[in-house]
Design an enzyme around this catalytic site. Structure first.
Site, PDB file in Angstrom:
ATOM      1  N   SER A  81      -2.675  20.188   1.782  1.00  0.00           N
ATOM      2  CA  SER A  81      -3.139  19.312   2.813  1.00  0.00           C
ATOM      3  C   SER A  81      -2.295  19.860   4.217  1.00  0.00           C
ATOM      4  O   SER A  81      -1.884  18.837   4.814  1.00  0.00           O
ATOM      5  CB  SER A  81      -2.721  17.896   2.478  1.00  0.00           C
ATOM      6  OG  SER A  81      -3.013  17.620   1.048  1.00  0.00           O
ATOM      7  N   GLY A 130      -5.260  11.896  -2.176  1.00  0.00           N
ATOM      8  CA  GLY A 130      -5.420  11.626  -0.660  1.00  0.00           C
ATOM      9  C   GLY A 130      -4.502  12.743   0.265  1.00  0.00           C
ATOM     10  O   GLY A 130      -4.877  13.845  -0.366  1.00  0.00           O
ATOM     11  N   HIS A 131      -3.814  12.597   1.124  1.00  0.00           N
ATOM     12  CA  HIS A 131      -3.032  13.506   1.887  1.00  0.00           C
ATOM     13  C   HIS A 131      -1.911  14.087   1.140  1.00  0.00           C
ATOM     14  O   HIS A 131      -1.686  15.147   1.095  1.00  0.00           O
ATOM     15  CB  HIS A 131      -2.681  12.797   3.348  1.00  0.00           C
ATOM     16  CG  HIS A 131      -2.274  14.074   4.125  1.00  0.00           C
ATOM     17  ND1 HIS A 131      -2.770  15.070   4.603  1.00  0.00           N
ATOM     18  CD2 HIS A 131      -0.719  14.004   4.366  1.00  0.00           C
ATOM     19  CE1 HIS A 131      -1.864  15.753   5.042  1.00  0.00           C
ATOM     20  NE2 HIS A 131      -0.597  15.096   5.282  1.00  0.00           N
ATOM     21  N   VAL A 132      -1.179  13.225   0.464  1.00  0.00           N
ATOM     22  CA  VAL A 132       0.182  13.675  -0.161  1.00  0.00           C
ATOM     23  C   VAL A 132      -0.375  14.076  -1.651  1.00  0.00           C
ATOM     24  O   VAL A 132       0.415  13.282  -2.612  1.00  0.00           O
ATOM     25  CB  VAL A 132       1.143  12.602  -0.089  1.00  0.00           C
ATOM     26  CG1 VAL A 132       2.463  13.098  -0.217  1.00  0.00           C
ATOM     27  CG2 VAL A 132       1.121  11.810   1.554  1.00  0.00           C
TER      28      VAL A 132
END
Length: 300
Positions: A154, A273-275
């Site tokens: 990411s 998601g992002h993490v």
């Protein structure tokens, strides 16, 4: 955990609170570790080391505001085969003590070069998430002889600019419920972070320290690498993106990376998601290790 002393600067009350919450987050670390400082041209850099001292090195670079404590769901697996060095990125909210940080991409690469040299690392695998992924890409493009292979998770910008929503949510962090809103947005409304870690993140938001918030720099970060720069990569790269990534479109980022980076494996991870290293740690831990093992011939 053993701590090696360093010249800790005078801290505000919020700074002291942050250090306390950082230490509390280390209680989540599931394996033995050693916490210490090393000197660089750009300040004292804080490192958390785990794993066998004679194992191959693996350098970890965290996301912005998350610090090296963010690796608590991953470190047991990765340090079983590697000597892991979770490095607090100079100039970000963590325990590193910045000095003379200009914020240029050249200086950031030279900072990591100092880290490698002072840890006695000739060549290492690397893992970086978000800001750490951007640092990793910057370093391997400038110092390819020091990187065996890299897992980039990411990454902040790197392949595509931030979506404008990123700035809206980031600027709202200090508002009432701003942290919860930001984290839920980053993780598709499935915040899996341990409450102890969230407390550290909140303390970091409240700790206003100009030396740990370098101003954006045209020669620094955030940054989208040019086609020519991406084509010049000479290090094997694993790119992992979450299907619910919000800082840019993950499929467009994967397409651009795959189109220009010569030696890359790229994958979009479901239900992340992002993490993603904290949202889907079991899969990410295994996928990263499988990539490194294939590059070095190590068997599980």
């Amino acid at each position: 955990m053993s701590n090696h002393s360093s010249s800790i600067p005078e801290l505000s009350d919020n700074g002291i609170r942050y250090y306390q919450t950082y230490n509390e987050s280390l209680s989540l670390w599931p394996v033995r570790c050693k916490s210490f400082y090393i000197s660089t041209r750009f300040g004292q850099t804080h490192v958390i080391a785990s794993g066998p001292e004679d194992a191959p090195p693996l350098v970890l670079l965290h996301g912005a505001l998350f610090s090296s404590t963010m690796w608590y769901p991953n470190i047991a697996d990765w340090s079983s085969k590697y000597r892991t060095y979770a490095v607090d990125i100079i100039g970000d909210k963590n325990k590193s003590i910045p000095e003379n940080v200009s914020g240029t991409r050249t200086d950031y690469a030279n900072w990591l070069l100092d880290v490698f040299d002072n840890l006695g690392i000739e060549k290492s695998h690397m893992i970086g998430l978000s800001l750490g992924g951007l640092h990793t890409m910057n370093f391997l493009l400038r110092m390819p002889e020091r990187v065996k292979s890299a897992a980039i998770l990411s990454p902040a910008e790197t392949f595509l600019p931030f979506h404008h929503d990123f700035y809206k949510y980031a600027l709202g962090l200090t508002a009432s419920n701003g942290v919860e809103t930001f984290l839920n947005w980053m993780m598709n409304d499935q915040n899996v972070l341990h409450p102890i870690f969230v407390k550290q993140f909140k303390a970091g938001v409240m700790w206003q320290d100009g030396s740990r918030n370098p101003n954006p720099n045209a020669d620094g970060f955030p940054y989208v690498f040019t086609d020519e720069e991406l084509r010049s990569a000479r290090v094997p790269i694993l790119l992992l993106l979450g299907e619910h990534e919000v800082i840019y479109d993950p499929h467009s980022a994967l397409h651009r990376a795959s189109s220009f980076v010569p030696d890359i494996e790229a994958e979009v991870i479901k239900n992340a998601g992002h993490v993603l290293s904290m949202e889907q740690p079991t899969y990410v831990n295994e996928r990263v290790m499988r990539f490194f093992n294939a590059e070095t011939g190590i068997s599980r």
